[in-house]
Write a protein that holds these residues in place. Structure first.
Motif, short mmCIF file in Angstrom:
data_model
loop_
_atom_site.label_atom_id
_atom_site.label_comp_id
_atom_site.label_asym_id
_atom_site.label_seq_id
_atom_site.Cartn_x
_atom_site.Cartn_y
_atom_site.Cartn_z
N SER A 196 0.80 -1.27 0.17
CA SER A 196 0.17 0.04 0.16
C SER A 196 1.02 1.29 0.05
O SER A 196 2.01 1.37 0.52
CB SER A 196 -0.86 0.07 1.28
N GLU A 197 0.47 2.27 -0.71
CA GLU A 197 1.06 3.71 -0.56
C GLU A 197 0.86 4.33 0.51
O GLU A 197 1.62 5.19 1.07
CB GLU A 197 0.67 4.35 -1.81
N LYS A 198 -0.02 3.78 1.38
CA LYS A 198 -0.42 4.61 2.62
C LYS A 198 0.37 4.12 3.99
O LYS A 198 0.43 4.68 4.88
CB LYS A 198 -1.84 4.18 3.11
N HIS A 199 1.10 2.84 3.89
CA HIS A 199 1.69 2.43 5.04
C HIS A 199 2.76 1.47 4.53
O HIS A 199 3.01 0.74 3.37
CB HIS A 199 0.93 1.99 6.15
N LEU A 200 3.86 1.20 5.20
CA LEU A 200 4.94 0.01 5.21
C LEU A 200 4.40 -1.21 5.49
O LEU A 200 3.48 -0.99 6.32
CB LEU A 200 6.15 0.28 5.96
N PRO A 201 4.96 -2.04 5.09
CA PRO A 201 4.28 -3.43 5.40
C PRO A 201 4.83 -3.78 6.96
O PRO A 201 5.94 -3.31 7.38
CB PRO A 201 4.95 -4.49 4.55
N LEU A 202 4.12 -4.53 7.64
CA LEU A 202 4.70 -5.05 9.05
C LEU A 202 5.67 -5.90 8.64
O LEU A 202 6.71 -5.70 9.52
CB LEU A 202 3.38 -5.68 9.68
N ILE A 203 5.72 -6.67 7.50
CA ILE A 203 7.00 -7.34 7.56
C ILE A 203 7.65 -6.84 6.06
O ILE A 203 7.06 -7.52 5.18
CB ILE A 203 6.83 -8.89 7.50
#
Length: 431
Positions: A196-203
């Motif tokens: 997503s462009e809205k957030h980094l991935p958790l991993i």
């Protein structure tokens, strides 16, 4: 041949993240395949239905993950039926029974060594997740651990209200830790596959250190608005965290989190080619805390220090060369190093049922390694005891659990390591 030519992965992915696919056991022709499987003991000529290759295909039925069993059942059953029918037909063919495999066709199976294949199993990854991340989940209490709330405890009442308010505001993403480590790991992996462009991935498989799983707890509160209200947390650089700092990039929890993320990233990218490539993955968390109070002047503030605990060997009348446990933390401005111990176990050791039992009261040698060269900036998961220690202390430890019962060592008890100290400490276990 339909299995061999299929672009889709086989049911092996149910249990293995990398290194194994049923296609690895198939040669370009059925004659070559039969001869190779037969010669490697994977086909039973007298009892085709007992062939080992069929047993390997059905291994997924033993998976403790019910969801995974159901997801892969259709593919697994189709593979089994195809192989079982083919093996039964081949075993009735006298020409195939006597066929001699050529040197180039004699070997089938994964091209990775057995230790690498075992390391890539999901149950091994889950065990590592339990030790390195699930064990540290209370750092995220109560905002991300709804299943740890206890309605019968007064303290959990306020915590429950806080969680409920955050859940209304931010939704399901607050439920980072599920009811079990298996559910938690699965959800972390699944959610991180979507970009997503809205957030980094958790991993973050490409950049493990830029995973929200470590960026959030090591980030400060978001700046307040012009009106003095709490700001909105950011999941993009610069990352901010509504819960504020929960761990430091130099402490043992961060080290454990990042070690697991890096291992998972290497697995899904199939980076392990040999046993030498594998991480040790032998840290076991404890609730025993080691604290140095009034650190030596040679330990600069904000420098990372690793502390290794060695047991006295009564038979050898010397300190054991391999450490029993370690922790790491920064030197605080008030001259303190504080961290929970991780036991260090070799791959040959038996599983640990009770970590506390591994640390009985007694006399121990604590070695300190000061990261003056910033090695941990380059490799945060490294252990520094591959070099001479900077200082050592002999302590009579009780190893009670919990931070209030930390084992405290006065800083002046640590002696710089030199030839005199090295010579005398070999007998200090009886001092």
């Amino acid at each position: 041949m339909p299995i061999f030519k299929s672009p889709n992965p086989s049911s092996c992915v149910q249990c293995h993240l990398a290194g194994v696919d049923l296609k690895d056991y198939i040669r370009p022709s059925h004659q070559q395949t039969f001869a190779a499987l037969r010669d490697q003991g994977l086909i039973d000529l007298e009892h085709p239905e007992r062939s080992k290759i069929l047993h390997l295909i059905t291994m997924g039925e033993q998976d403790l993950d019910k969801g995974a069993r159901l997801i892969h059942a259709k593919a697994r059953n189709a593979e089994y039926e195809a192989f079982a029918a083919w093996i039964k037909a081949c075993c009735r063919d006298p020409e195939l029974q006597s066929l001699v495999a050529g040197p180039a066709d004699a070997v089938v199976g994964p091209d990775r060594p057995l230790p690498v294949i075992r390391h890539a199993r999901k149950d091994r990854l889950l065990d590592s997740f339990v030790r390195n991340i699930w064990s540290q989940r209370m750092r995220c209490f109560p905002c991300h651990t709804p299943h740890e709330l206890d309605s019968e405890k007064a303290a959990s009442g306020k915590a429950g209200e806080r969680y409920a308010n955050l859940k209304r505001q931010y939704g399901a993403r607050m439920d980072l830790f599920k009811a079990s480590p298996r559910e938690t790991m699965r959800q972390l992996i699944v959610s991180s596959r979507s970009r997503s462009e809205k957030h980094l991935p958790l991993i973050n498989v490409g950049e493990p250190a830029n995973s929200l799983l470590v960026l959030k707890p090591t980030s400060k509160l978001p700046p307040k608005t012009d009106g003095g209200e709490p700001g909105t947390p950011s999941s993009l650089p610069p990352v901010s965290h509504g819960g504020g700092l929960k761990m430091h990039v130099d402490d043992q929890s961060y080290k454990a989190f990042l070690a697991w993320i890096q291992d998972y990233a290497n697995l899904v990218q199939d980076r392990y080619a040999s046993e030498e490539d594998l991480p040790e993955d032998n840290w076991f968390p404890t609730d025993c805390v080691l604290r140095v109070r009034g650190t030596p002047e040679s330990w600069p503030a904000l420098t990372t220090v690793q502390l290794f605990v060695h047991r006295w060997d009564d038979d050898q009348k010397a300190w054991q060369s391999d450490p029993l446990a370690f922790t790491q933390a920064i030197v605080t401005p008030r001259g303190m190093v504080n961290g929970a111990l991780f036991l260090i176990r070799s791959q040959q050791d038996d599983p640990i049922d009770d970590p506390a039992a591994m640390l009985p009261p007694g006399r121990y040698l604590v070695k300190a390694y000061v990261d003056a060269r910033k090695r941990l900036r380059e490799n945060p998961t490294a252990l520094l005891n591959d070099q001479p220690s900077d200082a050592e202390a002999v302590v009579q430890a009780q190893w009670r659990t919990g931070f209030p019962n930390a084992e405290v060592i006065p800083g002046e008890q640590f002696q710089p390591v030199n030839e005199d100290v090295e010579e005398s400490r070999s007998t200090s276990g009886d001092a």
